[in-house]
Scaffold this motif. Structure first.
Motif, mmCIF file in Angstrom:
data_model
loop_
_atom_site.group_PDB
_atom_site.id
_atom_site.type_symbol
_atom_site.label_atom_id
_atom_site.label_comp_id
_atom_site.label_asym_id
_atom_site.label_seq_id
_atom_site.Cartn_x
_atom_site.Cartn_y
_atom_site.Cartn_z
ATOM 1 N N TYR A 1 36.910 -75.338 108.177
ATOM 2 C CA TYR A 1 37.402 -75.350 106.792
ATOM 3 C C TYR A 1 38.265 -74.149 106.615
ATOM 4 C CZ TYR A 1 37.261 -74.199 102.176
ATOM 5 O OH TYR A 1 37.626 -73.999 100.409
ATOM 6 N N THR A 2 39.215 -74.325 105.815
ATOM 7 C CA THR A 2 40.216 -73.129 105.867
ATOM 8 C C THR A 2 40.665 -73.035 104.342
ATOM 9 O OG1 THR A 2 42.408 -72.112 106.277
ATOM 10 C CG2 THR A 2 42.212 -74.530 106.526
ATOM 11 N N PRO A 3 40.483 -72.154 103.566
ATOM 12 C CA PRO A 3 40.765 -72.098 102.317
ATOM 13 C C PRO A 3 42.045 -71.767 101.863
ATOM 14 C CG PRO A 3 39.894 -69.715 102.830
ATOM 15 C CD PRO A 3 39.562 -70.905 103.791
ATOM 16 N N TYR A 4 43.059 -71.397 103.031
ATOM 17 C CA TYR A 4 44.345 -71.011 102.774
ATOM 18 C C TYR A 4 45.191 -72.696 102.723
ATOM 19 C CZ TYR A 4 42.014 -66.886 104.916
ATOM 20 O OH TYR A 4 41.112 -65.905 105.121
ATOM 21 N N ALA A 5 44.642 -73.484 103.078
ATOM 22 C CA ALA A 5 45.314 -74.860 102.918
ATOM 23 C C ALA A 5 45.000 -75.522 101.422
ATOM 24 C CB ALA A 5 44.788 -75.809 103.973
ATOM 25 N N LYS B 1 35.488 -75.688 98.014
ATOM 26 C CA LYS B 1 34.246 -75.156 99.064
ATOM 27 C C LYS B 1 34.128 -73.746 99.357
ATOM 28 C CE LYS B 1 33.568 -79.645 99.269
ATOM 29 N NZ LYS B 1 32.274 -80.211 98.511
ATOM 30 N N GLY B 2 34.814 -73.132 98.485
ATOM 31 C CA GLY B 2 34.879 -71.479 98.726
ATOM 32 C C GLY B 2 35.990 -70.935 99.429
ATOM 33 N N PHE B 3 36.120 -69.582 99.479
ATOM 34 C CA PHE B 3 37.144 -68.829 100.119
ATOM 35 C C PHE B 3 36.859 -68.335 101.530
ATOM 36 C CE2 PHE B 3 38.235 -69.789 95.938
ATOM 37 C CZ PHE B 3 39.724 -69.899 95.736
ATOM 38 N N THR B 4 35.950 -68.508 102.032
ATOM 39 C CA THR B 4 35.417 -68.087 103.522
ATOM 40 C C THR B 4 35.822 -69.214 104.537
ATOM 41 O OG1 THR B 4 33.598 -66.913 102.415
ATOM 42 C CG2 THR B 4 33.608 -67.153 104.984
ATOM 43 N N PRO B 5 36.562 -68.796 105.469
ATOM 44 C CA PRO B 5 36.873 -69.947 106.402
ATOM 45 C C PRO B 5 35.582 -70.008 107.434
ATOM 46 C CG PRO B 5 38.637 -68.015 106.412
ATOM 47 C CD PRO B 5 37.593 -67.681 105.550
ATOM 48 N N ARG B 6 35.468 -71.360 107.889
ATOM 49 C CA ARG B 6 34.360 -71.467 108.653
ATOM 50 C C ARG B 6 34.579 -72.790 109.577
ATOM 51 N NH1 ARG B 6 27.948 -72.553 106.060
ATOM 52 N NH2 ARG B 6 27.136 -72.248 108.146
ATOM 53 N N THR B 7 33.885 -72.343 110.748
ATOM 54 C CA THR B 7 34.024 -73.475 112.034
ATOM 55 C C THR B 7 32.490 -74.294 112.088
ATOM 56 O OG1 THR B 7 35.770 -72.306 113.028
ATOM 57 C CG2 THR B 7 34.513 -74.074 114.123
ATOM 58 N N TYR B 8 32.477 -75.560 112.021
ATOM 59 C CA TYR B 8 31.221 -76.240 112.328
ATOM 60 C C TYR B 8 31.148 -76.743 113.693
ATOM 61 C CZ TYR B 8 30.314 -76.040 107.054
ATOM 62 O OH TYR B 8 30.284 -75.515 105.893
ATOM 63 N N PRO C 1 34.194 -64.582 92.348
ATOM 64 C CA PRO C 1 35.483 -65.232 92.986
ATOM 65 C C PRO C 1 35.167 -65.824 94.260
ATOM 66 C CG PRO C 1 35.622 -62.889 92.289
ATOM 67 C CD PRO C 1 33.940 -63.245 92.171
ATOM 68 N N GLY C 2 35.535 -67.007 94.366
ATOM 69 C CA GLY C 2 35.563 -67.798 95.628
ATOM 70 C C GLY C 2 34.137 -68.759 95.528
ATOM 71 N N ASP C 3 33.301 -68.276 94.509
ATOM 72 C CA ASP C 3 32.281 -69.403 94.219
ATOM 73 C C ASP C 3 32.298 -69.509 92.644
ATOM 74 O OD1 ASP C 3 30.083 -70.851 94.186
ATOM 75 O OD2 ASP C 3 28.772 -69.153 94.463
ATOM 76 N N HIS C 4 33.242 -70.161 92.203
ATOM 77 C CA HIS C 4 33.557 -70.339 90.593
ATOM 78 C C HIS C 4 32.477 -71.291 90.158
ATOM 79 C CE1 HIS C 4 36.119 -73.507 92.456
ATOM 80 N NE2 HIS C 4 36.042 -74.105 91.113
ATOM 81 N N ASP C 5 31.647 -71.553 90.690
ATOM 82 C CA ASP C 5 30.586 -72.636 90.153
ATOM 83 C C ASP C 5 29.767 -71.671 89.031
ATOM 84 O OD1 ASP C 5 28.631 -74.652 89.505
ATOM 85 O OD2 ASP C 5 27.978 -74.506 91.405
#
Length: 425
Positions: A309-313, A233-240, A381-385
């Motif tokens: 969502y956290t890409p560090y986990a 889901k990418g490499f940008t942390p995000r809060t919904y 990078p971070g959106d390797h689609d």
């Protein structure tokens, strides 16, 4: 092109997909450390899928090629520095006591690999609960007793279904936070700390999800899936936040697949229990075929809690290996999508007006989701689609068929579950 000729061309393209190496590259100032991915051999010449880290934390991915005779570390580090800029990280909060639930069924070898990685976590205080779902042999129980008895708790859930197994784990855990992962992953040593720490920083957080990357890309099926985004889901942390719906998500919260996946998710235990856990008529092992994780995300958001969502986990996932696996997966994803939506509306009818208001856009989204996707250049990078291979028409058709079947499958699963409960009385 006639259908048979088109199908033959798709098969030819699929079989021509070559293996890709998997590696990690940690950039620290002028230094760079290159390691093979979990279970992979040392990197050599050829195509390489690279996770780029800074200070140990994931910051992006790239698809690189190492020329024959070149130093893989130097070649990939030069590319990574050019494409993955510096990252600034805040200090994570102290992670709360966390329980990890792993549901499994007759896969003792894979489970042992996952448990070894979970027991190596740097989290200050955690427990592990393995739920043996509808076992037909005693292999899982024997593995736990023989190798992990002092460190892993064993729970048996006789009724088949992933959601039911997760609920059995939820009943058994003692942690303030409960994390879920699968038996076919290898967890990064900081996975649990990074996934659970956001709960200490945000009292209104009900759920967190993390990054899922491929452990291996050795078969055409694995490469094709990751070429079209995989589970990342990418490499940008995000809060919904349901109090401030995201402007770029007009279908929020019903496009729950954008939030994360069941192989890497955690909930505040009290919150998940308050919404009744997962709907046991969803998930793998039931007629619904999937959707249990998406159901959990929407129920928590609908209760007013935030999702992070956290890409560090990070967990490394062993993707399915064959064309037949992809067919099963495409159909199951389609079925799970509409099954979970049916489950949400059955269990929370108050959401029906919001769902109907979003339905026209939802149908358009479904058409886009299941469209035949040709190759596209670019990617970051971070959106390797980057779509280096076209998505076959047969898989798109199977996903649409699954979406049509999902509500029926969910209702079938509910009937089966009721009959099972009656039979047990």
């Amino acid at each position: 092109m006639a259908r048979s000729a088109r199908a033959q061309e798709e098969i030819r393209r699929f079989l021509d997909i070559g293996a890709v190496q998997v590696a990690e590259l940690d950039l620290d100032g002028d230094a760079a450390v290159l390691r093979p991915g979990p279970g992979s051999p040392p990197v050599t010449h050829g195509e390489v899928f690279v996770l780029v880290r800074r200070g140990g934390r994931p910051v992006g991915t790239l698809l690189g090629r190492v020329p024959r005779g070149a130093d893989p570390r130097a070649a990939l580090a030069e590319r990574a520095r050019a494409e993955c800029g510096p990252a600034v990280f805040g200090e994570p909060s102290v992670a709360p006591f966390t329980s990890v639930v792993v549901a499994t069924r007759e896969r003792a070898g894979q489970l042992a690999r996952a448990l070894d990685s979970l027991l190596a976590q740097d989290h200050p205080r955690f427990e592990i609960v393995v739920v043996d779902n509808a076992p037909v042999t005693s292999k899982t129980r024997e593995l736990i007793e023989r190798k992990y008895a002092e460190r892993v708790r064993y729970v048996c859930e006789p009724v088949p279904g992933l959601a039911g197994a997760h609920n059995a784990g939820l009943d058994a855990v003692r942690g303030e936070v409960v994390a879920f992962t699968d038996d076919d992953v290898v967890a990064d040593p900081r996975w649990l700390t990074e996934l659970s720490a956001p709960f200490a920083a945000d009292a209104g957080l009900g759920c967190s999800t993390g990054l899922i990357l491929p452990a291996r890309l050795t078969t055409p099926a694995q490469v094709l899936l990751e070429s079209h985004g995989g589970f990342a889901k990418g490499f940008t942390p995000r809060t919904y936040d349901p109090a401030c719906p995201p402007g770029d998500e007009p279908l929020f919260p019903f496009t729950a697949g954008r939030f994360g996946s069941g192989a890497n998710m955690a909930f505040r235990t009290a919150v998940l229990r308050s919404v009744g856990g997962f709907d046991p008529a969803t998930g793998a092992g039931t007629a619904a075929r999937g959707g249990d994780d998406l159901y959990g995300f929407v129920r928590v958001l609908a209760q007013g809690h935030r999702l992070r969502y956290t890409p560090y986990a990070l967990v490394w996932h062993h993707h399915r290996e064959t064309w037949r696996d992809l067919e099963t997966q495409a159909y199951g994803y389609g079925a799970g999508l509409t099954a979970y939506l049916t489950a949400v509306l059955v269990n929370r009818p108050a959401l029906l007006p919001a769902f109907l208001a979003r339905l026209p856009r939802g149908l358009a989204h479904a058409r886009t989701l299941t469209a035949v996707r040709e190759t596209e250049g670019g990617g970051t990078p971070g959106d390797h689609d980057v779509r280096t291979h076209p998505w076959p028409r047969r898989l798109s058709r199977l996903q649409r068929r699954g979406m049509l079947y999902g509500p029926v499958g969910y209702l079938k699963a509910r009937r089966t579950l009721r009959a099972t409960v009656r039979g047990a009385r």
